[in-house]
Write an enzyme that holds these catalytic residues in place. Structure first.
Site, PDB file in Angstrom:
ATOM      1  N   GLN A  78      71.550  12.662  28.452  1.00  0.00           N
ATOM      2  CA  GLN A  78      71.835  12.343  29.848  1.00  0.00           C
ATOM      3  C   GLN A  78      73.210  12.847  30.274  1.00  0.00           C
ATOM      4  O   GLN A  78      74.063  13.148  29.442  1.00  0.00           O
ATOM      5  CB  GLN A  78      71.801  10.821  30.045  1.00  0.00           C
ATOM      6  CG  GLN A  78      70.413  10.202  30.021  1.00  0.00           C
ATOM      7  CD  GLN A  78      70.486   8.715  30.381  1.00  0.00           C
ATOM      8  OE1 GLN A  78      70.367   7.883  29.511  1.00  0.00           O
ATOM      9  NE2 GLN A  78      70.706   8.409  31.641  1.00  0.00           N
ATOM     10  N   HIS A  79      73.398  12.917  31.606  1.00  0.00           N
ATOM     11  CA  HIS A  79      74.717  12.943  32.252  1.00  0.00           C
ATOM     12  C   HIS A  79      75.458  14.276  32.254  1.00  0.00           C
ATOM     13  O   HIS A  79      76.353  14.459  33.084  1.00  0.00           O
ATOM     14  CB  HIS A  79      75.672  11.899  31.646  1.00  0.00           C
ATOM     15  CG  HIS A  79      75.168  10.507  31.646  1.00  0.00           C
ATOM     16  ND1 HIS A  79      74.670   9.886  32.770  1.00  0.00           N
ATOM     17  CD2 HIS A  79      75.071   9.587  30.638  1.00  0.00           C
ATOM     18  CE1 HIS A  79      74.310   8.643  32.454  1.00  0.00           C
ATOM     19  NE2 HIS A  79      74.530   8.436  31.170  1.00  0.00           N
ATOM     20  N   ASP A 101      67.086  11.189  27.618  1.00  0.00           N
ATOM     21  CA  ASP A 101      66.694  10.765  26.263  1.00  0.00           C
ATOM     22  C   ASP A 101      66.421   9.263  26.160  1.00  0.00           C
ATOM     23  O   ASP A 101      65.475   8.843  25.489  1.00  0.00           O
ATOM     24  CB  ASP A 101      67.724  11.221  25.217  1.00  0.00           C
ATOM     25  CG  ASP A 101      69.153  10.829  25.549  1.00  0.00           C
ATOM     26  OD1 ASP A 101      69.372  10.095  26.542  1.00  0.00           O
ATOM     27  OD2 ASP A 101      70.060  11.259  24.817  1.00  0.00           O
TER      28      ASP A 101
END
Lengths: 425, 425
Positions: B84-85, B245
């Site tokens: 992520q991110h 994820d």
């Protein structure tokens, strides 16, 4: 060659008695006799039968005399230093009415708190006796006795501290000294005499107490025939007033009116102790403002956690006690038994600053630092109570006397040197 | 025997890519191909070149296909779950303008704090996006880019999350899903769309962002000819939107609209993570209120110190990680890296309750307890944010799913069972 004149210094401590045979002219120690004691009790109780101390004194003197190879007639004097604070109650014939509660008997904690309150708080006690009542102070034990064994308290024909009891057995004279008396809780270091108002508060008749000799070194009488027979020494030799164990340690270090004043000594043992002889009467609720044996004062502060606490941390980490480095960011206050100085009776060991890169050696070093800084802070309070500024250059430059088992350890010496910034002797 | 229909699930994580070949009819995993990544950077920087992820995806698929022994034509679909991110900025041809700052790049911490303030505090952010900006949130990284690499920010023709970037390489379509979008900081879990006011605050043109598919399982296109050639797969097979994820882990555990709702899962790894799928939109500043991949919500809280911190304590004590007992009076908060949940970024490891009778095994047990209670408290906050009372009998009776490396450890399982009082699955 004629025998030297010999004096015997007796150390009647909690677990054993030592009798040191000293050449009166040179101060050389010629022989030491030893005998063990028995301490019994659980759940806070710690007691010994005073008769055991007397028998141990006789055995230790006999053993020392034998080791010295000297004839008994070489001995010219004897004095006793005893464990402080224990409460001995005797019948009219000088026989113990019961086992003596010792300094480390904690059953008297509630009585200590009640006594403190009865006088309006810690300050009033410091003002009078120099010390705030805690469980170890004799006055607390006397109150405990009145509440828990009133028969012995009411039947007491004499009330003694451990060393007084032994001195009386030697000389047949009821005498004590200012030093040991100052740990009783009924002796005023301000007036140098028993405090009548405290005795009234305690319901304790002054007639039950021994005379206070001017100093521990003062001759208060002579060895009686009965004592001479028990000890195998000549009757009539000098018996001095003696004192408490901490006061005699100060004498041994050369502290006091005849020697070093305001030079702090640090004893690193199971507990950490800091004391100094001073002409200034200390008044701080953070320490015991004892009298010394010689007319000076002996302010003393005691931490509960010292070498034993550090050894426990070493054992947890699986390290030898010397395998340590400075603690870095790790801070460990090893108050495993709670702490007395500072007054944190319910404390336990505290660690903070633990990081992924902290090493075991740093954790052990942090334990040394925590124990050392605790006793060094007590030292600063003690110096302040003597009217000295601990940070003033001329005070900070005074060497620190390091004694006790910890003084043998390299890490202890290094840690105290580093954290105190003082020269050590 | 005809080949089964196979779908490929790609896990593009921080350190490596895995491509799992799954029998679409039975769910059986037939083969897994792997390829490593490179993460670079120091002093808080953590970056990867997105082209590395694409090459690793190609290698992992090729390795998996080879291991499976299946013909390429057996594969009927593919989807990507990504870390992520991370912030991917592309030029007009879909080429990365620079390495992507990853979720664990902490240089964007000041921008996160400034963004939080800009909207009037944490509550306003939770209201809109479900999460308060921290350094890991993509919006913080975008602000960091504008302030520290304005050329790349100004020149960006497209802004993507890691998994979007890979999906676009597969299908030639700019698409994402609600789950991964909810970690961007510019997607509103309240409206299920990008938040125009946040985009304005961030100076981010909505035209640079991918479409948000209704769910991660939605087919958003077909494998392009170029991608098919790079992967050795048939062109035209289905490409689904994929997700982040954590969201794909929830799918794998059967959480979500089709499965267990409000059943918490605890992942015990380097960090401890707790999450649950919920129909209730969570709103708590103490956790990340992500969207799930399927239209439900995925509140998630993450502690920084879990198995690695406990292993460090075991190493300090010289103990095997399973050689522990309950901590007794010892309390250890193993916040060796500071902590995020609770929000104590400057914390360090703390131990209290150390006594003379404390054992090494108790200290290690206390470390387990401290790490476990931290993640269990986060779980209670998470359940409360889902509108459930963690202490209500019907909630407390819900089994806890234990996953991650710690779930393999006997002491971890025992400690979580004992402290949670819940059945574990």
């Amino acid at each position: 060659m004629p025998s030297p004149a010999v004096v015997i210094g007796v150390d009647s401590s909690t677990q054993s008695t030592k009798a040191a045979f000293i050449d009166a002219a040179t101060g050389e120690q010629l022989a030491v006799g030893r005998a063990p004691h028995l301490v019994t009790g659980e759940a806070g109780a710690r007691e010994s039968d005073p008769e055991i101390w007397w028998r141990a004194l006789c055995e230790a003197v006999a053993a020392g005399l034998k080791e010295s190879g000297l004839p008994a007639r070489a001995v010219t004097g004897i004095a006793v230093a005893g464990q402080q604070h224990g409460l001995v109650v005797l019948d009219g014939a000088g026989r113990p009415l019961r086992p003596a509660p010792l300094w480390n008997d904690t059953r008297s904690a509630p009585q200590a708190a009640a006594l403190t309150d009865a006088l309006g708080g810690p300050g009033a006690w410091t003002e009078r006796t120099g010390s705030v009542p805690v469980a170890s102070i004799t006055a607390s034990k006397w109150q405990w006795l009145r509440e828990n064994d009133s028969t012995s308290a009411a039947g007491a024909a004499a009330v003694r501290l451990p060393h007084d009891f032994l001195t009386e057995r030697l000389a047949g004279v009821a005498a004590t000294d200012p030093g040991d008396a100052s740990g009783s809780g009924w002796y005023s270091t301000a007036t140098g005499a028993y405090d009548p108002e405290l005795l009234e508060l305690l319901g304790l008749d002054a007639a039950l107490l021994p005379e206070v000799a001017p100093t521990g070194a003062a001759r208060i009488g002579s060895l009686t025939g009965a004592a001479a027979e028990a000890l195998g020494l000549p009757a009539g030799i000098a018996v001095a007033a003696g004192t408490g164990d901490n006061m005699s340690a100060a004498v041994g270090l050369g502290l006091g009116g005849e020697g070093l004043l305001d030079h702090p000594a640090l004893s690193l043992g199971t507990s950490g102790t800091v004391f100094a002889a001073s002409r200034t009467r200390p008044a701080s609720t953070a320490l015991n403002g004892f009298a010394a044996a010689d007319g000076t004062y002996l302010p003393l502060a005691c931490t509960l956690n010292c070498t034993l606490a550090v050894d426990k941390v070493a054992a947890l980490l699986g390290l030898d006690r010397e395998d340590a480095t400075p603690g870095g960011d790790a801070v460990l206050l090893p108050y495993l038994d709670g702490e007395r100085t500072p007054d944190l009776p319910t404390a336990s060991g505290l660690l903070t600053g633990l990081r992924h890169d902290t090493t075991r050696q740093q954790l052990l070093g942090a334990a040394y630092e925590g124990a050392a800084v605790t006793v060094l802070r007590a030292m600063d309070e003690l110096l302040a109570a003597c009217g000295l500024d601990p940070d003033a250059p001329e005070v900070a430059a005074r060497p620190l006397r390091l004694i006790g088992g910890g003084a043998q350890g390299r890490m202890w010496v290094e840690t105290v040197r580093r954290l105190s910034g003082r020269p050590l002797v």
